[in-house]
Design a protein around this motif. Structure first.
Motif, PDB file in Angstrom:
ATOM      1  N   SER A  13       6.886   5.274   0.223  1.00  0.00           N
ATOM      2  CA  SER A  13       7.847   4.232   0.597  1.00  0.00           C
ATOM      3  C   SER A  13       8.735   4.663   1.758  1.00  0.00           C
ATOM      4  N   LEU A  14       9.126   5.930   1.745  1.00  0.00           N
ATOM      5  CA  LEU A  14      10.121   6.365   2.725  1.00  0.00           C
ATOM      6  C   LEU A  14       9.536   6.654   4.102  1.00  0.00           C
TER       7      LEU A  14
ATOM      8  N   PHE B  23       0.844  -1.207   0.000  1.00  0.00           N
ATOM      9  CA  PHE B  23       0.000   0.000   0.000  1.00  0.00           C
ATOM     10  C   PHE B  23       0.882   1.261   0.000  1.00  0.00           C
ATOM     11  N   LEU B  24       1.950   1.229   0.800  1.00  0.00           N
ATOM     12  CA  LEU B  24       2.804   2.423   0.936  1.00  0.00           C
ATOM     13  C   LEU B  24       3.559   2.718  -0.354  1.00  0.00           C
TER      14      LEU B  24
ATOM     15  N   LEU C 102      12.606  -3.643   4.409  1.00  0.00           N
ATOM     16  CA  LEU C 102      11.620  -4.713   4.644  1.00  0.00           C
ATOM     17  C   LEU C 102      10.228  -4.291   4.156  1.00  0.00           C
ATOM     18  N   LEU C 103       9.979  -2.982   4.172  1.00  0.00           N
ATOM     19  CA  LEU C 103       8.687  -2.484   3.680  1.00  0.00           C
ATOM     20  C   LEU C 103       8.683  -2.380   2.156  1.00  0.00           C
ATOM     21  N   ILE C 104       9.820  -1.994   1.586  1.00  0.00           N
ATOM     22  CA  ILE C 104       9.830  -1.669   0.152  1.00  0.00           C
ATOM     23  C   ILE C 104      10.157  -2.874  -0.738  1.00  0.00           C
ATOM     24  N   LEU C 105      11.184  -3.633  -0.387  1.00  0.00           N
ATOM     25  CA  LEU C 105      11.686  -4.656  -1.326  1.00  0.00           C
ATOM     26  C   LEU C 105      10.664  -5.753  -1.668  1.00  0.00           C
ATOM     27  N   PRO C 106       9.976  -6.364  -0.679  1.00  0.00           N
ATOM     28  CA  PRO C 106       8.992  -7.391  -1.073  1.00  0.00           C
ATOM     29  C   PRO C 106       7.886  -6.822  -1.962  1.00  0.00           C
TER      30      PRO C 106
END
Lengths: 269, 249
Positions: A39-40, A32-33, A202-206
């Motif tokens: 993302s940041l 969602f982010l 961990l939030l962005i890469l997957p």
């Protein structure tokens, strides 16, 4: 001692369980982010958690319990600065992020005693996660995932087109606050897995990996979660086998998955 | 019977500049209103103000007789924005996007049923894009995306449609069938249509009423009245007025 016998240790099992649960959270919310070009925010909130952890250590309280409310509050401040302060999201994140780091540095300097503890939060150590922390992580993760499931379509609608979502009668301000609060809780939980410095990965890469491969939104959530869990399991194994820091190994495996997905997509076109 | 849309003394400011000045008009069920005006006249702001998407500095709006602040019957409203702000990377299929138009009718947790799937298919077929249902939105051309977003606006079978420059991305052939679809909805289902355009001549072929704005209301009424209005002759000049009215049939 061989690799399999290491897996029988309780601390290793706790690391796998805690890591997987938090990885799923990061993967789901990260999608969602990323799609909302936020993302940041993981980076910004993790910097706030740096200040909050420092405060917790100075006050001799559990850093995670101090960080939870402060980081949730910071996430609302970012949201309000974006909505009412006539700022773009990245500027609002930058302001709150700088405040968190500045606070942490000042508190660390004042205390002169807990710099070693603070360092462990900066880079994380999932292998040191205790029973209480694991229980908290599992319980909060369950709550976050249930909330996401209940508000799935609201979150999807607001993420796709916020203006249209408002015309659909969706209370977009509430949905945005919900997403911010869930992200804040997730960031605090993820401190243990990869540390403050690497949470945004961990939030962005997957999510970024899933965006290369998915053919629908639910599929993207599934790919993102599977990628994140696999990366945590593989990362911890690599970390044990090669005696490397677990946080760095998890992020490195995530990066490999992302590059593989990117290559696959390019080859498929 | 109350008006479907009612604006009274509606004003809006942006950066201390008046964008809308005391706009008043009403639309009844079955009206097909073309909203026209020069660049910067406030057409898009007007649509957004009517939907509560921008803050207003004065006046009031009612939809279906209810003030906008208390309005809750969003399932009666369809909206097609001028520029949707979605990311082209968005991994949602056409079917998922159109399904978002049905959320207005749902309570939390808003789950779509198999009956909803049939409604989605019907909306896609109506706009001739049934074959695209499994495609990702980012894989489509601008014109196809526009029709997907129109399907999202139509899927809940709204009673009023707000369309902001809906044909801008469409090629001439699609454009014609697009306007035919809107005309049929207006004629057969008595859907009230408020359509923003910069092409007053084109909208004259389809709409029954014209709302011409230039921050304020310059003209509001039937096209036939517009064509005989000496005030409008003074405003547009004889040649332009004749050109517009010649296209209106």
């Amino acid at each position: 001692m061989d690799f399999l016998s290491v897996l029988q240790f309780a601390f290793v099992q706790r690391a796998f369980l805690g890591g997987c649960v938090i990885a799923v959270l990061c993967a789901v919310l990260g999608l969602f982010l990323v799609l909302r070009k936020m993302s940041l925010i993981g980076d910004g909130l993790s910097h706030v958690s740096f200040g909050a952890v420092a405060l917790g250590l100075l006050a001799n309280m559990s850093p995670l319990y101090v960080a939870l409310p402060l980081v949730v509050l910071a996430s609302f401040v970012i949201l309000k600065l974006t909505e009412k302060g006539r700022l773009y999201g990245d500027a609002a994140i930058g302001i709150v992020s700088a405040l968190g780091i500045a606070g942490g540095v000042i508190l660390a300097s004042v205390s002169r005693g807990f710099n070693v503890d603070l360092f462990s939060y900066l880079f994380g150590n999932i292998l040191s996660i205790g029973n209480e922390e694991l229980a908290l992580a599992v319980a909060l993760s369950a709550v976050v995932l249930v909330v996401v499931a209940v508000f799935y379509n609201d979150l999807l609608a607001v993420t796709f087109d916020e203006e249209y979502a408002r015309v659909s009668g969706i209370k977009t301000t509430r949905v945005n606050m919900l997403l911010m609060a869930l992200t804040a809780v997730t960031v605090v939980l993820a401190i243990r897995v990869v540390g403050i410095m690497l949470i945004s990965a961990l939030l962005i890469l997957p999510a970024a990996t899933a965006l290369q491969l998915a053919r629908g939104f639910k599929g993207a959530l599934l790919i993102s979660a599977l990628t994140a869990v696999t990366a945590v399991v593989a990362g911890i194994c690599v970390s044990i086998a090669l005696d490397l820091p677990a946080g760095g190994a998890i992020v490195a495996v995530n990066l490999v998955f992302f590059l593989a997905a990117l290559g696959f997509k390019k080859a498929a076109v | 019977m109350s008006a479907v849309i009612s604006a009274e003394q509606l004003s809006a400011r942006y950066n201390s500049v008046d964008v809308l000045q005391e706009i008043s008009f009403e639309a009844s069920a079955g009206d097909y209103i073309g909203v026209a005006g020069p660049n910067g006249a406030g057409k898009t702001t007007l649509i957004k103000a009517l939907l509560g998407l921008v803050d207003i500095s004065g006046g009031s709006v009612k939809l279906f007789g209810e003030s906008l602040q208390r309005f809750g019957q969003w399932h009666k409203v369809g909206y097609l924005p001028q520029r949707a702000s979605f990311s082209l990377l968005f991994p949602a299929s056409v079917k998922e996007i159109v399904g978002l138009g049905l959320l207005t009718q749902k309570r939390t947790p808003k789950r779509l049923s198999s009956g909803d799937a049939a409604l989605i298919d019907a909306a896609l077929e109506l706009l001739g894009i049934g074959s695209l249902r499994k495609k990702l939105i980012g894989e489509l051309s601008g014109g196809q995306q526009q029709r997907v977003l129109l399907a999202r606006a139509l899927v809940a079978r709204p009673e009023v449609l707000f369309l902001d420059e809906p044909a801008a991305a469409l090629d001439p052939q699609i454009r014609e069938s697009f306007f035919d679809t809107i005309r049929a909805l207006n004629r057969d289902a008595r859907v009230t249509v408020l359509l923003v355009t910069h092409d007053i001549g084109e909208i004259g072929q389809h709409a029954t009423k014209l709302l011409y704005v230039d921050k304020r209301v310059v003209f509001y009424g039937k096209f036939t009245d517009f064509c005989v209005s000496t005030e409008m002759t003074d405003f547009f000049g004889t040649h332009s007025q004749h050109l517009i009215c010649h296209q209106h049939r």
